[in-house]
Structures are given as structure tokens and as C-alpha cells.
Write an enzyme that holds these catalytic residues in place. Structure first.
Site, PDB file in Angstrom:
ATOM      1  N   GLU A  41       0.835  -1.210   0.000  1.00 52.02           N
ATOM      2  CA  GLU A  41       0.000   0.000   0.000  1.00 52.02           C
ATOM      3  C   GLU A  41       0.867   1.257   0.000  1.00 52.02           C
ATOM      4  O   GLU A  41       0.608   2.215  -0.744  1.00 52.02           O
ATOM      5  CB  GLU A  41      -0.910  -0.014   1.224  1.00 52.02           C
ATOM      6  CG  GLU A  41      -1.764   1.222   1.398  1.00 52.02           C
ATOM      7  CD  GLU A  41      -2.242   1.370   2.833  1.00 52.02           C
ATOM      8  OE1 GLU A  41      -2.517   2.515   3.221  1.00 52.02           O
ATOM      9  OE2 GLU A  41      -2.315   0.357   3.561  1.00 52.02           O
ATOM     10  N   ASP A  45       0.710   3.846  -3.091  1.00 50.01           N
ATOM     11  CA  ASP A  45       0.297   5.228  -2.858  1.00 50.01           C
ATOM     12  C   ASP A  45       1.228   6.194  -3.585  1.00 50.01           C
ATOM     13  O   ASP A  45       0.778   7.141  -4.248  1.00 50.01           O
ATOM     14  CB  ASP A  45       0.290   5.499  -1.355  1.00 50.01           C
ATOM     15  CG  ASP A  45      -0.011   6.947  -1.022  1.00 50.01           C
ATOM     16  OD1 ASP A  45      -1.151   7.388  -1.248  1.00 50.01           O
ATOM     17  OD2 ASP A  45       0.905   7.649  -0.547  1.00 50.01           O
ATOM     18  N   GLU A 117      -4.513   0.625  -3.534  1.00 51.85           N
ATOM     19  CA  GLU A 117      -3.115   1.068  -3.527  1.00 51.85           C
ATOM     20  C   GLU A 117      -2.161  -0.121  -3.417  1.00 51.85           C
ATOM     21  O   GLU A 117      -1.102  -0.140  -4.064  1.00 51.85           O
ATOM     22  CB  GLU A 117      -2.886   2.049  -2.392  1.00 51.85           C
ATOM     23  CG  GLU A 117      -3.595   3.374  -2.593  1.00 51.85           C
ATOM     24  CD  GLU A 117      -3.407   4.341  -1.445  1.00 51.85           C
ATOM     25  OE1 GLU A 117      -3.526   5.560  -1.691  1.00 51.85           O
ATOM     26  OE2 GLU A 117      -3.147   3.898  -0.306  1.00 51.85           O
TER      27      GLU A 117
END
EC number: 3.1.26.3
Length: 226
Positions: A41, A45, A117
């Protein structure tokens, strides 16, 4: 995990993982396993932010940094990612611990957004930056076509405040009414009281700020400004 569900997800993503363990890790919440998706993640991101920033820079050569930042924030914010997750039917693919399953974690916007993400991070590691850039731009095609610079890209709290100030009305008040979950994975519930609305508006999010933004967005919808 059901291979039919996994194959259906990969078709919707437009990508088949070479390393299926990366896909499974991307779908795994920390409540389900010590090998969870938070590192993916983190990576996803940053990749998403870069790809969207690069595309906005290309599409809007005369737009200043402030407007581009607001457009990027609109495109990468949690509720946009959660919408995308629902388009992928991602909820049925999540690997959650018993507590999260019981509390409906497969519907929670923060978990859905984080998983998108993580998938971005996983696809990057499974392929390369050009592949994930192509996929992100395909997923975002309609949203990129619709977005434009201007006040619409200001965050919901700012737009609500400016609306009320323009009418000489009191500013909204935000009250935390519930905090659920452990310190690393909390969900905040906010009541927002707005002049002109009879009942408090409710917003939830993985932080107080995100919950306040969600409540402000609901208030704007009730005021028919969205």
C-alpha cells in the site's frame, strides 16, 4: 481463495499476476495475517500519486500548481479509490481476520481504498512502471476526462466553509462520536452540524480529518452543492 473470484478480479483489473503470491498479499488485511498488504500500500500510494501528477501535468500545460494539486487530491482520495474498488468488486476478494469480517470490513471505504493502492504496488513489483502506468490511466480514463481545474477541486471542508461564510452563516461544527478499531487501524465517526440542515451529517474515515471531509461532502450533497 476461490480461483474463479481471483480470475474475475484479474480480468477486471486488466492484468494477470505472474507472481500470484503478490496478488494474495495485496488482498490481505493486517487482521488476517502477519504477511499483509501495508508495505505494498505504501509503495502503491507513491506510484499512484506520481502517475496522476504526471498525467495532469501533461493534460493541463497552463494550469498552476495549486489547481493541479487539488485535482490530484480529488483523484487519489480515499472515496475515489473506494469507488474504484467497488467497480472491481474488490470486497469479495479481501482476506480479512474474523473481527473485520464480522464488522463488515469488506465494505469499509478505508480498507477498500488501501487495497487498491496495495494492488498498484503489487502490479508494479510483478511487472514494471510502464505497465502499472498504463493500467492506472485506463482505470482513471473517465475520471481524467471529466476533471477540470477550479473551485470544484477544493476539498469538501473548504467548500462548505466558503459557502457558509458567503451567506454570513455560522461555521460548521465537527464532533467525534465514535472511534472503532485498534490504534493502527481505526475508524472515526464524525457528526457535522451545519446551519440550514435539521440533522447532523455523519462522516466516517480512517482518521479524524478524513471523517470530517466525508461529513462535509455529505453536507454539500444535502445542500445540493455537489
Amino acid at each position: 481463495m476461490n480461483p474463479i473470484v481471483i480470475n474475475r478480479l484479474q480480468r477486471k483489473l486488466g492484468y494477470t499476476f505472474q507472481q500470484q503470491e503478490l496478488l494474495l498479499q495485496a488482498l490481505t488485511h493486517r487482521s488476517a495475517s502477519s504477511k499483509h498488504n501495508e508495505r505494498l500500500e505504501f509503495l502503491g500510494d507513491s506510484i499512484l500519486s506520481f502517475v496522476i501528477a504526471n498525467e495532469l501535468y501533461r493534460r493541463f500545460p497552463r494550469v498552476d500548481e495549486g489547481d493541479m494539486s487539488r485535482m490530484r487530491a480529488t483523484l487519489v482520495r480515499g472515496n475515489t479509490l473506494a469507488e474504484m474498488a467497488r467497480e472491481f468488486d474488490l470486497g469479495e476478494c479481501l482476506r480479512l481476520g474474523p473481527g473485520e469480517l464480522k464488522s463488515g470490513g469488506f465494505r469499509r471505504e478505508s480498507i477498500l481504498a488501501d487495497t487498491v493502492e496495495a494492488l498498484i504496488g503489487g502490479i508494479f513489483l510483478d511487472s514494471d512502471i510502464h505497465t502499472i502506468e498504463r493500467l492506472i490511466l485506463a482505470w482513471y480514463h473517465s475520471r481524467l476526462e471529466e476533471i477540470s481545474p477550479g473551485d470544484k477541486q477544493k476539498d469538501p471542508k473548504t467548500r462548505l466553509q466558503e459557502y457558509l461564510q458567503g451567506r454570513h452563516l455560522p461555521l460548521p461544527s465537527y464532533l467525534v462520536v465514535q472511534v472503532r478499531g485498534e490504534a493502527h487501524d481505526q475508524e472515526f465517526t464524525i457528526h457535522c452540524q451545519v446551519s440550514g440542515l435539521n440533522e447532523p451529517v455523519i462522516g466516517t474515515g480512517s482518521s479524524r480529518r478524513k471523517a470530517e471531509q466525508a461529513a462535509a461532502e455529505q453536507a454539500l450533497k444535502q445542500l445540493e452543492l455537489e
